[in-house]
Design a protein around this motif. Structure first.
Motif, mmCIF file in Angstrom:
data_model
loop_
_atom_site.group_PDB
_atom_site.id
_atom_site.type_symbol
_atom_site.label_atom_id
_atom_site.label_comp_id
_atom_site.label_asym_id
_atom_site.label_seq_id
_atom_site.Cartn_x
_atom_site.Cartn_y
_atom_site.Cartn_z
ATOM 1 N N PHE A 46 0.396 -1.269 -0.043
ATOM 2 C CA PHE A 46 -0.029 -0.190 -0.300
ATOM 3 C C PHE A 46 0.589 1.545 -0.380
ATOM 4 O O PHE A 46 0.502 1.937 -0.467
ATOM 5 C CB PHE A 46 -1.359 0.288 1.323
ATOM 6 N N LEU A 47 2.298 1.410 1.165
ATOM 7 C CA LEU A 47 2.858 2.412 0.392
ATOM 8 C C LEU A 47 3.018 2.577 -0.562
ATOM 9 O O LEU A 47 3.739 4.123 -0.938
ATOM 10 C CB LEU A 47 3.832 2.068 2.048
ATOM 11 N N ASP A 48 4.289 1.599 -1.276
ATOM 12 C CA ASP A 48 4.323 1.893 -2.827
ATOM 13 C C ASP A 48 3.540 1.664 -3.739
ATOM 14 O O ASP A 48 3.872 3.410 -4.613
ATOM 15 C CB ASP A 48 5.010 0.294 -3.225
ATOM 16 N N SER A 49 2.636 2.147 -3.175
ATOM 17 C CA SER A 49 0.815 2.357 -3.651
ATOM 18 C C SER A 49 1.101 3.598 -3.545
ATOM 19 O O SER A 49 1.194 5.148 -4.650
ATOM 20 C CB SER A 49 -0.159 1.926 -3.843
ATOM 21 N N MET A 50 1.041 4.565 -2.365
ATOM 22 C CA MET A 50 0.467 5.848 -2.482
ATOM 23 C C MET A 50 2.137 6.892 -3.087
ATOM 24 O O MET A 50 1.763 7.207 -3.384
ATOM 25 C CB MET A 50 0.642 6.195 -0.789
ATOM 26 N N ILE A 51 2.700 5.849 -2.904
ATOM 27 C CA ILE A 51 4.810 7.151 -3.514
ATOM 28 C C ILE A 51 4.270 6.925 -4.525
ATOM 29 O O ILE A 51 4.318 7.910 -5.908
ATOM 30 C CB ILE A 51 5.760 6.142 -3.401
ATOM 31 N N ALA A 52 4.040 6.074 -5.433
ATOM 32 C CA ALA A 52 3.681 5.574 -6.963
ATOM 33 C C ALA A 52 3.077 6.494 -7.508
ATOM 34 O O ALA A 52 3.099 7.675 -8.478
ATOM 35 C CB ALA A 52 3.328 4.413 -7.631
ATOM 36 N N GLU A 53 1.461 7.303 -6.285
ATOM 37 C CA GLU A 53 0.755 7.927 -6.607
ATOM 38 C C GLU A 53 1.257 9.466 -7.292
ATOM 39 O O GLU A 53 0.969 10.276 -7.715
ATOM 40 C CB GLU A 53 -1.117 7.480 -6.087
ATOM 41 N N ASN A 54 1.432 9.267 -5.464
ATOM 42 C CA ASN A 54 2.358 10.825 -5.385
ATOM 43 C C ASN A 54 3.467 11.381 -6.473
ATOM 44 O O ASN A 54 3.108 12.179 -6.685
ATOM 45 C CB ASN A 54 2.914 10.211 -3.854
ATOM 46 N N GLU A 55 3.815 10.781 -7.048
ATOM 47 C CA GLU A 55 4.933 11.564 -8.032
ATOM 48 C C GLU A 55 4.172 10.896 -9.615
ATOM 49 O O GLU A 55 4.490 11.904 -10.406
ATOM 50 C CB GLU A 55 5.785 10.006 -8.587
ATOM 51 N N ARG A 56 2.496 10.050 -9.423
ATOM 52 C CA ARG A 56 2.442 10.337 -10.887
ATOM 53 C C ARG A 56 1.153 11.916 -10.604
ATOM 54 O O ARG A 56 1.167 12.989 -11.520
ATOM 55 C CB ARG A 56 0.922 9.393 -10.455
ATOM 56 N N LEU A 57 0.694 12.276 -9.788
ATOM 57 C CA LEU A 57 0.222 13.938 -9.131
ATOM 58 C C LEU A 57 1.611 14.825 -9.209
ATOM 59 O O LEU A 57 0.843 15.373 -10.174
ATOM 60 C CB LEU A 57 -0.381 13.667 -7.172
ATOM 61 N N SER A 58 2.293 14.825 -8.767
ATOM 62 C CA SER A 58 3.491 16.003 -9.109
ATOM 63 C C SER A 58 4.242 16.282 -10.349
ATOM 64 O O SER A 58 3.749 16.866 -10.531
ATOM 65 C CB SER A 58 5.223 15.008 -7.841
ATOM 66 N N ARG A 59 3.896 14.606 -10.906
ATOM 67 C CA ARG A 59 4.173 15.342 -12.146
ATOM 68 C C ARG A 59 3.213 15.913 -13.064
ATOM 69 O O ARG A 59 3.771 16.920 -13.797
ATOM 70 C CB ARG A 59 4.444 13.988 -12.887
ATOM 71 N N THR A 60 1.777 15.362 -13.047
ATOM 72 C CA THR A 60 1.067 16.171 -13.207
ATOM 73 C C THR A 60 1.181 17.586 -13.232
ATOM 74 O O THR A 60 0.726 18.988 -13.631
ATOM 75 C CB THR A 60 -0.392 15.633 -13.075
ATOM 76 N N VAL A 61 0.735 18.033 -12.105
ATOM 77 C CA VAL A 61 1.444 19.620 -11.379
ATOM 78 C C VAL A 61 2.600 19.636 -11.724
ATOM 79 O O VAL A 61 2.194 21.279 -12.366
ATOM 80 C CB VAL A 61 0.650 19.687 -10.060
#
Length: 82
Positions: free
Chosen positions: A52-67
């Motif tokens: 779950f934590l790995d998934s959270m990191i991946a989603e955070n990175e995705r969001l950061s790229r979009t922003v």
């Protein structure tokens, strides 16, 4: 309701308004769900918790790229103040 702003998919690298909305909302929804699971299920195994934590990191990175892309697009269209 006012019309949604037009974003030129040929130059922004972001796509349409709907694509941008999706790229912002999807990781936020995933992050919320994952944090709620971690909060609500304290008996998860270490391996489950790590997944779950790995998934959270991946989603955070995705969001950061979009922003970052969105801010770069806005900056490229900014009018100098002087």
């Amino acid at each position: 309701m006012s019309p949604r702003p037009a974003i030129d998919p040929d130059t922004s690298g972001l796509g349409s308004y709907e694509a941008i909305e999706h790229e912002l909302r999807t990781p936020l929804t995933s992050l919320r769900s994952l944090t709620e699971i971690l909060r609500d299920f304290p008996d998860l195994t270490d391996a489950q918790r790590e997944r779950f934590l790995d998934s959270m990191i991946a989603e955070n990175e995705r969001l950061s790229r979009t922003v970052d892309q969105l801010l770069a697009w806005i900056d490229s269209r900014a009018t100098p103040l002087s």
